[in-house]
Design a protein around this motif. Structure first.
Motif, PDB file in Angstrom:
ATOM      1  N   UNK A  72      31.761  50.515  37.854  1.00 26.93           N
ATOM      2  CA  UNK A  72      30.481  51.052  37.372  1.00 26.93           C
ATOM      3  C   UNK A  72      29.355  50.903  38.398  1.00 26.93           C
ATOM      4  N   UNK A  73      29.631  50.171  39.487  1.00 29.31           N
ATOM      5  CA  UNK A  73      28.597  49.892  40.481  1.00 29.31           C
ATOM      6  C   UNK A  73      28.534  51.021  41.509  1.00 29.31           C
ATOM      7  N   UNK A  74      27.319  51.542  41.738  1.00 28.06           N
ATOM      8  CA  UNK A  74      27.121  52.612  42.722  1.00 28.06           C
ATOM      9  C   UNK A  74      26.261  52.103  43.868  1.00 28.06           C
ATOM     10  N   UNK A  75      26.785  52.024  45.079  1.00 29.47           N
ATOM     11  CA  UNK A  75      25.970  51.570  46.215  1.00 29.47           C
ATOM     12  C   UNK A  75      24.821  52.529  46.481  1.00 29.47           C
ATOM     13  N   UNK A  76      23.684  51.994  46.925  1.00 32.11           N
ATOM     14  CA  UNK A  76      22.555  52.823  47.319  1.00 32.11           C
ATOM     15  C   UNK A  76      22.013  52.332  48.657  1.00 32.11           C
ATOM     16  N   UNK A  77      20.826  52.821  49.027  1.00 37.43           N
ATOM     17  CA  UNK A  77      20.291  52.487  50.349  1.00 37.43           C
ATOM     18  C   UNK A  77      19.914  51.019  50.490  1.00 37.43           C
ATOM     19  N   UNK A  78      19.809  50.283  49.371  1.00 37.19           N
ATOM     20  CA  UNK A  78      19.395  48.886  49.432  1.00 37.19           C
ATOM     21  C   UNK A  78      20.571  47.924  49.269  1.00 37.19           C
ATOM     22  N   UNK A  79      21.783  48.445  49.100  1.00 37.99           N
ATOM     23  CA  UNK A  79      22.932  47.575  48.836  1.00 37.99           C
ATOM     24  C   UNK A  79      23.173  46.601  49.977  1.00 37.99           C
ATOM     25  N   UNK A  80      23.078  47.097  51.206  1.00 35.90           N
ATOM     26  CA  UNK A  80      23.414  46.261  52.370  1.00 35.90           C
ATOM     27  C   UNK A  80      22.155  45.792  53.115  1.00 35.90           C
ATOM     28  N   UNK A  81      21.030  45.633  52.378  1.00 31.46           N
ATOM     29  CA  UNK A  81      19.797  45.152  53.007  1.00 31.46           C
ATOM     30  C   UNK A  81      19.926  43.695  53.431  1.00 31.46           C
ATOM     31  N   UNK A  82      20.493  42.869  52.564  1.00 32.08           N
ATOM     32  CA  UNK A  82      20.569  41.428  52.827  1.00 32.08           C
ATOM     33  C   UNK A  82      21.840  41.037  53.576  1.00 32.08           C
ATOM     34  N   UNK A  83      22.918  41.758  53.330  1.00 31.78           N
ATOM     35  CA  UNK A  83      24.212  41.454  53.961  1.00 31.78           C
ATOM     36  C   UNK A  83      24.752  42.704  54.627  1.00 31.78           C
ATOM     37  N   UNK A  84      25.152  42.590  55.880  1.00 34.83           N
ATOM     38  CA  UNK A  84      25.724  43.733  56.585  1.00 34.83           C
ATOM     39  C   UNK A  84      27.026  44.158  55.931  1.00 34.83           C
ATOM     40  N   UNK A  85      27.322  45.438  56.025  1.00 36.70           N
ATOM     41  CA  UNK A  85      28.551  45.959  55.417  1.00 36.70           C
ATOM     42  C   UNK A  85      29.783  45.344  56.062  1.00 36.70           C
ATOM     43  N   UNK A  86      29.726  45.136  57.377  1.00 37.30           N
ATOM     44  CA  UNK A  86      30.875  44.540  58.073  1.00 37.30           C
ATOM     45  C   UNK A  86      31.135  43.122  57.567  1.00 37.30           C
ATOM     46  N   UNK A  87      30.083  42.353  57.326  1.00 36.48           N
ATOM     47  CA  UNK A  87      30.213  40.991  56.799  1.00 36.48           C
ATOM     48  C   UNK A  87      30.877  41.028  55.426  1.00 36.48           C
ATOM     49  N   UNK A  88      30.473  41.984  54.596  1.00 37.98           N
ATOM     50  CA  UNK A  88      31.030  42.088  53.245  1.00 37.98           C
ATOM     51  C   UNK A  88      32.512  42.474  53.283  1.00 37.98           C
ATOM     52  N   UNK A  89      32.863  43.402  54.168  1.00 35.67           N
ATOM     53  CA  UNK A  89      34.270  43.813  54.288  1.00 35.67           C
ATOM     54  C   UNK A  89      35.117  42.653  54.795  1.00 35.67           C
ATOM     55  N   UNK A  90      34.593  41.945  55.772  1.00 34.02           N
ATOM     56  CA  UNK A  90      35.335  40.830  56.359  1.00 34.02           C
ATOM     57  C   UNK A  90      35.605  39.720  55.342  1.00 34.02           C
ATOM     58  N   UNK A  91      34.628  39.460  54.454  1.00 32.16           N
ATOM     59  CA  UNK A  91      34.753  38.355  53.495  1.00 32.16           C
ATOM     60  C   UNK A  91      35.175  38.808  52.103  1.00 32.16           C
ATOM     61  N   UNK A  92      35.354  40.114  51.909  1.00 32.17           N
ATOM     62  CA  UNK A  92      35.829  40.613  50.627  1.00 32.17           C
ATOM     63  C   UNK A  92      34.854  40.394  49.486  1.00 32.17           C
ATOM     64  N   UNK A  93      33.571  40.617  49.735  1.00 31.37           N
ATOM     65  CA  UNK A  93      32.561  40.446  48.689  1.00 31.37           C
ATOM     66  C   UNK A  93      31.758  41.739  48.538  1.00 31.37           C
ATOM     67  N   UNK A  94      31.132  41.899  47.371  1.00 33.57           N
ATOM     68  CA  UNK A  94      30.311  43.078  47.113  1.00 33.57           C
ATOM     69  C   UNK A  94      28.902  42.626  46.744  1.00 33.57           C
ATOM     70  N   UNK A  95      27.882  42.948  47.560  1.00 33.75           N
ATOM     71  CA  UNK A  95      26.502  42.571  47.214  1.00 33.75           C
ATOM     72  C   UNK A  95      25.972  43.434  46.074  1.00 33.75           C
ATOM     73  N   UNK A  96      25.712  42.812  44.934  1.00 35.25           N
ATOM     74  CA  UNK A  96      25.290  43.552  43.743  1.00 35.25           C
ATOM     75  C   UNK A  96      23.776  43.744  43.728  1.00 35.25           C
ATOM     76  N   UNK A  97      23.020  42.739  44.203  1.00 33.84           N
ATOM     77  CA  UNK A  97      21.564  42.892  44.240  1.00 33.84           C
ATOM     78  C   UNK A  97      20.863  41.554  44.229  1.00 33.84           C
ATOM     79  N   UNK A  98      19.537  41.617  44.057  1.00 34.32           N
ATOM     80  CA  UNK A  98      18.691  40.426  44.017  1.00 34.32           C
ATOM     81  C   UNK A  98      18.090  40.290  42.624  1.00 34.32           C
ATOM     82  N   UNK A  99      18.101  39.057  42.090  1.00 32.66           N
ATOM     83  CA  UNK A  99      17.411  38.741  40.848  1.00 32.66           C
ATOM     84  C   UNK A  99      16.478  37.576  41.156  1.00 32.66           C
TER      85      UNK A  99
END
Length: 623
Positions: A72-99
């Motif tokens: 149900x999660x749709x990436x947008x222009x702010x998804x990879x603001x805090x974490x680079x996409x390469x970092x997320x792929x390497x560590x197998x995580x998905x940045x959902x957002x900031x609360x």
């Protein structure tokens, strides 16, 4: 051999979901075979029909995490603001957002604490982990940036195509050749606008020079160079922009104004208009395009940067039945946004709102808006006269530019209408002198003016990389003089920046306001035609926070930096303590004068009474 504690807990949670009986769960837990976590999952899914997502819910309950359906999660222009996409792929995580101050990520392995620690070190935020399926996380990370995440595409491919197409001499370009219709030129014009929009720009500048043409974009009030193209390409680019904005491509000697509805020229979901202005310069025509984002035409008033005290005062002013509310500041200071937001707040089916604008920047539902046409004599003054015959409750005039418009505006405010408008002055008290210079009588200004709001836009310090410190020396002295700041932590911009702010240290802008409301002393000062400096002192004594004071409040709150505040508005010359002392002395002198006047009146009354008594005695003696 019985199952390990975690596997047994997973089986128990599956049983609590009603997918296993107690006997089946007990049998699996007491199984003599040594089963790993994957083996237990395979057993439950194949032999007992437990679905993949049901297994996720059971596992999340077993380890104390919240399940997350990544589909149900749709990436947008702010998804990879805090974490680079390469970092997320390497560590197998998905940045959902900031609360708030917490970074929310989705993980597939809840026991790998090293990944969570790395995320915490990278973002410098506390991490909240959600549990998701590994397959779904990989699918979301595999989404192509160019397809689902709107980002700027750059200019490399277009420049290469232009080099191939325009690799000819200037003499070969015949006058009137339809170069503006070539595919690379169309792509270049679109790409410039798209890049400016995605980077958060407010204006696009296309400036010709002797040997090349420069393209710059204003982001957060600062111009940044994006591209340089040869002059032979610049001519075709300008022709394309004129075609898009319905301007005369043959007219190069006079300035022209137009408008681009960009969604007619792109298939991307970019709903913006551009206000286009061309002007003849020494090396060719220069073009400036103002980006008007229709999705951000208005904002709630608290989101504009008003301090709480100013916000309550401003709301009281705009809800009055008649009077004049003026906004002043330079071009690009946010006057239009504040006016539209104010009208949007008081807009109601029970009131009639008419606006006269040049040009109409945003279209708001419920407002009847009129576009000025100077060529046929439709000016602000003529529009105001027409509005007064159409039974309006609220009138917005885009700008008071001349004596005729100013006089009609004041008359409208004095005859039961609420009038909003803008004026170009440096501060709120200077508005009185500006209207006086236009020929408006001071007593009419004091009778009609409800409030004047001067404003500027100041850059926000980046939330991700701002650096805290204790002010001292001159900085502490400025803060103390402006807002009685004694001690505490403020923030400065990181010189190196971070990915979130594109290495600038600042991201976004906030408004600072100077709200001068009408008062008895101010009305008296305007009628006496006091100087602007004296009117400012009166307004400050009556509670007006100057632009500098409001900027210092933003510094104290950690919204901006001291450097940015001083660069936007210089410190005030007035000293609040000296002002208070001066007005206290004036009040004391006034009280003494009033007391002396009362004594004189009492003496006069006593003399009159004595004279009257003597006269009555004389009359009685004669009788």
């Amino acid at each position: 051999m019985p199952l390990a504690r975690i596997q047994a807990s997973v089986v128990t949670q599956v049983q609590k979901l009603g997918l296993l009986t107690e006997e089946q769960a007990a049998e699996i837990i007491a199984s003599p075979e040594e089963l790993s976590g994957d083996a237990v999952e395979n057993l439950l899914t194949t032999d007992f029909g437990v679905s993949e997502f049901q297994m996720l819910v059971a596992k999340s309950r077993a380890v104390g995490l919240t399940p997350f359906n990544a589909v149900k999660f749709t990436p947008d222009e702010r998804t990879y603001e805090k974490l680079d996409r390469e970092f997320c792929v390497e560590n197998g995580i998905l940045p959902v957002g900031m609360i708030g101050h917490h970074m929310v990520i989705a993980v597939s392995n809840p026991f790998d604490l090293s990944v969570i620690n790395r995320v915490q070190d990278t973002t410098r935020r506390k991490v909240v982990a959600l549990l998701a399926l590994q397959r779904q996380i990989k699918d979301r990370l595999a989404v192509s940036d160019s397809q689902d995440v709107p980002v700027a595409e750059g200019f490399g491919d277009v420049v290469e195509a232009l080099d191939m197409e325009f690799n000819i001499d200037d003499a070969d370009l015949e006058e009137g050749e339809d170069v503006e219709e070539s595919a690379p030129i169309i792509q270049l014009a679109n790409r410039i606008i798209e890049d400016a929009y995605y980077s958060g720009g407010s204006d696009i500048h296309i400036e010709p020079f002797e040997k090349e043409c420069r393209v710059r974009v204003r982001v957060d009030g600062v111009l940044t160079e994006k591209l340089t193209v040869p002059n032979k390409v610049a001519a075709a680019l300008l022709a394309r922009i004129k075609v898009m904005s319905n301007l005369d491509i043959a007219e190069k000697r006079l300035p022209q104004d137009g408008r681009i509805v960009f969604k007619q020229f792109t298939k991307k979901p970019i709903n913006i208009d551009l206000r286009v202005s061309t002007a003849p310069l020494n090396h060719g025509e220069g073009t400036v395009m103002r980006i008007l984002d229709k999705s951000k035409s208005t904002l709630p008033l608290p989101a504009l940067g008003f301090e709480q005290e100013n916000l309550s005062k401003y709301r009281d002013c705009i809800e009055r039945p008649y009077g004049m509310v003026l906004h002043c500041g330079p071009t690009g200071s946010g006057k239009s946004m504040t006016l539209y937001s104010a009208l949007n707040e008081i807009n109601d089916p029970g009131i009639c709102i008419r606006t006269a604008e040049d040009p109409i920047e945003y279209t708001l539902p419920g407002l009847c808006q009129m576009q000025m046409q100077r060529r046929i004599g439709l000016t602000f003054a003529s529009a105001l006269r027409a509005f007064l015959r159409q039974d309006p409750d609220i009138i917005l005039v885009g700008e008071i530019r001349d004596q005729e418009t100013a006089n009609i505006a004041v008359e409208a405010a004095l005859t039961g209408h609420m009038l909003f408008s803008t004026l170009h002055t440096n501060d709120a008290p200077g508005t009185v002198a500006r209207l006086t210079d236009m020929g408006v009588e001071p007593f009419m200004i004091s009778a009609s003016l409800v409030c004047v709001c001067a404003q500027r836009l100041m850059r926000r310090v980046c939330k991700s990389c701002k650096q805290p410190y204790e002010p001292e020396g001159r900085e502490l002295e400025i803060l103390k003089k402006a807002i009685q700041f004694e001690s505490g932590t403020i923030y400065r911009a990181n010189r190196n920046g971070c990915p979130a702010c594109d290495g600038k240290g600042y991201k976004g802008r906030v408004g600072i306001h100077e709200l001068m409301t009408s008062s008895e002393q101010l009305i008296e000062g305007i009628n006496k035609e006091l100087e602007t400096a004296e009117l400012k002192k009166i307004a400050m004594f009556n509670g007006m926070a100057t632009l500098h004071m409001d900027s210092m409040c933003k510094v104290r709150s950690g919204i901006s930096s001291m450097e940015e505040a001083i660069a936007t508005v210089p410190p005030d010359m007035e000293d609040l303590e000296a002002l208070a002392e001066e007005f206290a002395l004036q009040a004391e002198l006034k009280a003494r004068k009033d007391e002396d006047r009362k004594k004189e009146l009492e003496q006069i009354r006593a003399k009159r009474a004595a004279t009257k008594e003597q006269s009555e005695q004389v009359v009685q003696e004669q009788a």
